[in-house]
Write an enzyme that holds these catalytic residues in place. Structure first.
Site, short mmCIF file in Angstrom:
data_model
loop_
_atom_site.label_atom_id
_atom_site.label_comp_id
_atom_site.label_asym_id
_atom_site.label_seq_id
_atom_site.Cartn_x
_atom_site.Cartn_y
_atom_site.Cartn_z
N ALA A 1 1.42 4.15 7.29
CA ALA A 1 0.60 3.30 6.42
C ALA A 1 -0.66 2.80 7.12
O ALA A 1 -1.74 2.80 6.56
CB ALA A 1 1.43 2.10 5.95
N CYS A 2 -0.53 2.37 8.38
CA CYS A 2 -1.64 1.61 8.97
C CYS A 2 -2.56 2.45 9.81
O CYS A 2 -3.61 1.97 10.22
CB CYS A 2 -1.09 0.46 9.81
SG CYS A 2 -0.40 1.00 11.40
N GLY A 3 -2.22 3.66 10.16
CA GLY A 3 -3.07 4.43 11.06
C GLY A 3 -2.87 3.97 12.49
O GLY A 3 -1.81 3.51 12.88
#
Length: 300
Positions: free
Chosen positions: A123-125
């Site tokens: 999701a967040c990289g």
């Protein structure tokens, strides 16, 4: 050791579908999500540089796109090999380990920075990556002028990207990133449970094809445009980035600082332009400045 079969991109499951007509047990298909460890190999030394949660498939492209975005490699000629680990000592773990061996003569990357072994969720990289100021040290200036694209061309991109999402049709649970030319022709599309992974796979494909930098191209993503999405596109020289949903504030900051065109809420024939409207034909009223800071232009 013989090469292993590729891991599936989808996983079978049983579900209980509830509706006004009752409950029905039925088979279903889920997007596979598993960790991928990316190892850098140089002069016989192996170093883990990242672990990301991804959908199996195009793992080599994902690793190469990630390493390109992080500044470890700049061209396909700098890579001797990108392949799954074949060390018998690793056993089944080899299924989720991708090794990238650098070619002779490639300068050693800043291993101190890579020694973080940072973890990237789907999701967040790359969480905790240095911000805009550090990015400015890697990139000498704004992206190239790029093409001028008509609103009519932009309006076709979401449909073309959606039609290329074969795994989404089966699972309903994947993000996508597509690379288009200025005429709106889809050149490649990649899917993954993580939006940044889908883009890394796309950039890895472009690197292997020798297309970088992507000065005359448009990137379309199926979700929102975050800082990680803009950062990866900026490093690849993409002048126009489009998304189905909204951008984040930091994504707009990055687009403005590096002269990128950022389009959001691209749905049907309507969209918002958050930065770089000069690349969208007719987006600027007569007499308007070529660049407008902190403005949002909406098509009608």
């Amino acid at each position: 050791m013989r090469p292993r079969a590729a891991k599936p991109s989808q996983t079978g499951a049983r579900v209980w579908r509830v509706s006004p007509d009752g409950v029905e047990e039925r088979p279903d298909h889920l997007a596979t999500e598993e960790p991928l460890e990316i190892r850098l190999v140089q002069e016989g030394r192996r170093r883990t540089v990242a672990v990301t949660m991804r959908t199996p498939g195009a793992d080599a492209e994902l690793a190469l796109g990630f390493l390109f975005a992080e500044g470890v490699i700049a061209a396909r000629e700098q890579v001797r090999r990108a392949a799954p680990c074949l060390d018998p000592k690793e056993g089944d773990a080899c299924d989720n380990i991708l090794e990238v061996e650098l070619a002779d003569g490639v300068p050693a990357p800043e291993l101190a920075g890579l020694d973080r072994h940072f973890f990237a969720t789907s999701a967040c990289g790359v969480c905790g990556k240095a911000g805009l100021e550090a990015l400015k040290l890697r990139v000498s200036g704004p992206v190239s002028a790029g093409p001028e694209v008509s609103p009519g061309v932009l309006a076709t991109l979401p449909v073309k990207l959606r039609e290329a999402q074969g795994l989404f049709d089966v699972t309903g649970g994947l993000h996508a990133a597509g690379l288009f030319d200025a005429a709106g022709r889809l050149l490649a599309a990649r899917e993954d449970v993580g939006r940044h992974n889908a883009l890394d796979k796309l950039m890895g494909w472009a690197l292997l094809q020798g297309l970088l930098p992507l000065a005359g191209h448009v990137v379309m993503v199926s979700g929102r445009s975050s800082y990680e999405i803009l950062q990866k596109c900026m490093v690849a020289g993409v002048p126009i980035v489009c998304a189905v949903s909204a951008p984040s504030s930091l994504a707009v900051d990055l687009a403005e600082r590096f002269g990128m065109t950022l389009v959001g809420f691209l749905r049907g024939d309507r969209f918002n332009v958050y930065s770089g409207p000069e690349r969208i034909a007719g987006a600027l009223p007569p007499g308007s400045p070529r660049r407008r800071q902190r403005s949002v232009l909406r098509t009608v």
